[in-house]
Design a protein around this motif. Structure first.
Motif, short mmCIF file in Angstrom:
data_model
loop_
_atom_site.label_atom_id
_atom_site.label_comp_id
_atom_site.label_asym_id
_atom_site.label_seq_id
_atom_site.Cartn_x
_atom_site.Cartn_y
_atom_site.Cartn_z
N SER A 17 0.83 -1.21 0.00
CA SER A 17 0.00 0.00 0.00
C SER A 17 0.86 1.25 0.00
O SER A 17 0.56 2.22 -0.70
N GLN A 20 2.31 1.70 -3.42
CA GLN A 20 1.27 2.19 -4.33
C GLN A 20 1.03 3.68 -4.12
O GLN A 20 0.84 4.42 -5.08
N GLU A 21 1.04 4.15 -2.88
CA GLU A 21 0.85 5.58 -2.61
C GLU A 21 1.94 6.42 -3.27
O GLU A 21 1.65 7.47 -3.86
N CYS A 23 3.72 5.53 -5.90
CA CYS A 23 3.46 5.44 -7.34
C CYS A 23 2.36 6.42 -7.76
O CYS A 23 2.51 7.14 -8.76
N GLU A 24 1.29 6.47 -7.00
CA GLU A 24 0.17 7.36 -7.34
C GLU A 24 0.60 8.83 -7.30
O GLU A 24 0.17 9.62 -8.15
N ARG A 25 1.45 9.20 -6.36
CA ARG A 25 1.94 10.59 -6.30
C ARG A 25 2.72 10.96 -7.56
O ARG A 25 2.77 12.12 -7.94
N GLY A 27 2.03 9.53 -10.51
CA GLY A 27 1.19 9.23 -11.67
C GLY A 27 1.61 7.96 -12.39
O GLY A 27 1.44 7.84 -13.60
N PRO A 29 1.28 3.75 -12.53
CA PRO A 29 0.59 2.57 -12.02
C PRO A 29 1.57 1.64 -11.30
O PRO A 29 2.73 1.47 -11.74
N LEU A 30 1.14 1.05 -10.23
CA LEU A 30 1.97 0.10 -9.50
C LEU A 30 2.45 -1.02 -10.41
O LEU A 30 3.59 -1.47 -10.34
#
Length: 89
Positions: A17, A20-21, A23-25, A27, A29-30
Motif C-alpha cells: 500500500s 502504491q501511494e 506510485c500514485e503521487r 502518476g 501505475p503500481l
C-alpha cells in the motif's frame, strides 16, 4: 492437486500500500513499477510477464513502456521501501 492459499501478512499488505501511494503521487501505475523494477539489476536481461488474454498482453506492454520518473525510485528509497543500493531501471 489443490494449492493452499493463505492471506498475505499485514506487514506485506502495508508495504504494498505504501509503494502504491508513492506510485500514485508520481502518476505511475503500481503494475508499471513492478514490471520495470527488475530491469535495474545488472544481472537481469529481461522480464517475463504472464497473461491470459490479448488485453492483458497489451496492458503489460503499456506498463513496460510507461515513462517512470527517477523521482519515484528516489522517493521509494527515501521512504525505506527500497534499499539504497537498488538500481533504477
Amino acid at each position: 492437486m489443490r494449492c493452499c492459499r493463505a492471506p498475505a501478512q499485514a506487514t506485506l499488505v502495508d508495504r504494498a500500500s505504501a509503494i502504491q501511494e508513492v506510485c500514485e503521487r508520481h502518476g505511475v501505475p503500481l503494475r508499471a513499477a513492478a514490471i520495470q523494477f527488475p530491469l535495474g539489476h545488472p544481472a537481469v536481461a529481461g522480464v517475463v510477464i504472464g497473461a491470459r488474454s490479448p488485453q492483458e498482453v497489451a496492458d503489460n506492454v503499456r506498463m513496460f513502456e510507461w515513462d517512470i520518473p527517477g523521482g519515484l525510485w528516489a522517493d521509494l528509497k527515501r521512504a525505506g521501501l527500497l534499499p539504497e543500493e537498488a538500481r533504477s531501471p
